[in-house]
Design an enzyme around this catalytic site. Structure first.
Site, PDB file in Angstrom:
ATOM      1  N   HIS A  28       0.831  -1.203   0.000  1.00 14.39           N
ATOM      2  CA  HIS A  28       0.000   0.000   0.000  1.00 14.39           C
ATOM      3  C   HIS A  28       0.866   1.254   0.000  1.00 14.39           C
ATOM      4  O   HIS A  28       0.686   2.155  -0.837  1.00 14.39           O
ATOM      5  CB  HIS A  28      -0.913  -0.016   1.229  1.00 14.39           C
ATOM      6  CG  HIS A  28      -1.810   1.168   1.340  1.00 14.39           C
ATOM      7  ND1 HIS A  28      -3.137   1.133   0.951  1.00 14.39           N
ATOM      8  CD2 HIS A  28      -1.599   2.432   1.809  1.00 14.39           C
ATOM      9  CE1 HIS A  28      -3.676   2.316   1.152  1.00 14.39           C
ATOM     10  NE2 HIS A  28      -2.776   3.124   1.681  1.00 14.39           N
ATOM     11  N   GLU A  29       1.815   1.318   0.923  1.00 13.43           N
ATOM     12  CA  GLU A  29       2.649   2.517   1.044  1.00 13.43           C
ATOM     13  C   GLU A  29       3.636   2.641  -0.109  1.00 13.43           C
ATOM     14  O   GLU A  29       3.892   3.747  -0.601  1.00 13.43           O
ATOM     15  CB  GLU A  29       3.390   2.503   2.388  1.00 13.43           C
ATOM     16  CG  GLU A  29       2.483   2.592   3.602  1.00 13.43           C
ATOM     17  CD  GLU A  29       1.614   3.831   3.612  1.00 13.43           C
ATOM     18  OE1 GLU A  29       2.031   4.861   3.040  1.00 13.43           O
ATOM     19  OE2 GLU A  29       0.503   3.776   4.155  1.00 13.43           O
ATOM     20  N   HIS A  32       1.886   4.136  -3.070  1.00 14.39           N
ATOM     21  CA  HIS A  32       1.735   5.586  -2.908  1.00 14.39           C
ATOM     22  C   HIS A  32       3.017   6.288  -3.343  1.00 14.39           C
ATOM     23  O   HIS A  32       2.997   7.244  -4.127  1.00 14.39           O
ATOM     24  CB  HIS A  32       1.467   5.940  -1.446  1.00 14.39           C
ATOM     25  CG  HIS A  32       0.042   5.796  -1.016  1.00 14.39           C
ATOM     26  ND1 HIS A  32      -1.023   6.172  -1.798  1.00 14.39           N
ATOM     27  CD2 HIS A  32      -0.486   5.333   0.150  1.00 14.39           C
ATOM     28  CE1 HIS A  32      -2.149   5.939  -1.143  1.00 14.39           C
ATOM     29  NE2 HIS A  32      -1.860   5.417   0.033  1.00 14.39           N
TER      30      HIS A  32
END
Length: 224
Positions: A28-29, A32
């Site tokens: 997820h990170e 980003h």
């Protein structure tokens, strides 16, 4: 498959959920940061956050919340300088990259469940060989879906709120951003009143039904 499993022991469930959770928040990170990098911002790259090493991303409190709830958790946010993004809707793109990565990971995990199911049925491989992998893969499906939904909540500074913010007029965007100071309080209220569960569960079940229909599986939230 594996209907006879008894995972009532909290410690077993918690232990088996840690690895898929760590991967879920890591991807997820990273996504980003990678989306921001592709749009012109090197902040995450320079901070060493474009790595799949979970140690760089894990937030101890977010991990603890996962172990207690087995519903949601969070990682350390990847640093992004939105002023460096070379796209009018760069904030929305960067914000959507994390939840989208989780949704894709959830589907790929469901594909792995299908493969394990196929191997068990067609090659008569003993269930005990696959038991830990199957359970962790199951958790990967439900955790990634829950993380996707959780991060799309329209609460500043979460991804869903950032996406909405990017499409608002400047004055309304500023007022919306000002609500960020209430973030922690809102999340606590949602968790302890069980409202978060009522928000996430129906959407998670709907997505699981789609996965089941596509892959001819029968994934439920029975292990949770």
């Amino acid at each position: 498959m594996f209907e006879h499993f008894n995972l009532s022991d909290f410690m077993i469930k918690a232990a088996l959920s840690v690895v898929p959770f760590m991967f879920a928040v890591t991807i997820h990170e990273v996504m980003h940061g990678y989306a921001a990098y592709k749009l012109g911002d090197n902040t995450a790259k320079n901070a060493g956050r474009l790595t799949l090493n979970p140690i760089a991303h894990i937030d101890p409190v977010g991990l603890l919340v996962l172990l207690l709830t087995r519903i949601i958790g969070w990682a350390k946010p990847v640093p992004v300088n939105y002023y460096n993004l070379r796209h009018k809707y760069g904030v929305a793109i960067v914000s959507a990259a994390g939840p989208l990565a989780n949704l894709i990971t959830a589907f790929l995990s469901a594909v792995v469940l299908k493969i394990l199911d196929f191997a068990d049925v067609n090659f008569n491989i003993p269930i005990d060989i696959f038991k830990p992998l199957y359970i962790m893969t199951f958790y990967s499906v439900v955790i990634n879906i829950a993380l996707c939904i959780f991060n799309l909540l329209p609460i500043m500074p979460m991804d869903g709120a950032r996406i909405i913010w990017n499409f608002l007029p400047r004055d309304k965007a500023a007022k919306y951003e000002a609500t960020e100071k209430y973030y922690f309080l809102i999340i606590l209220v949602l968790i302890f009143t069980n409202v978060l569960q009522y928000i996430i569960s129906p959407i998670r079940i709907f997505i699981l039904k789609i996965f089941n229909a596509i892959l001819n599986l029968n994934i439920t939230t029975g292990f949770m």
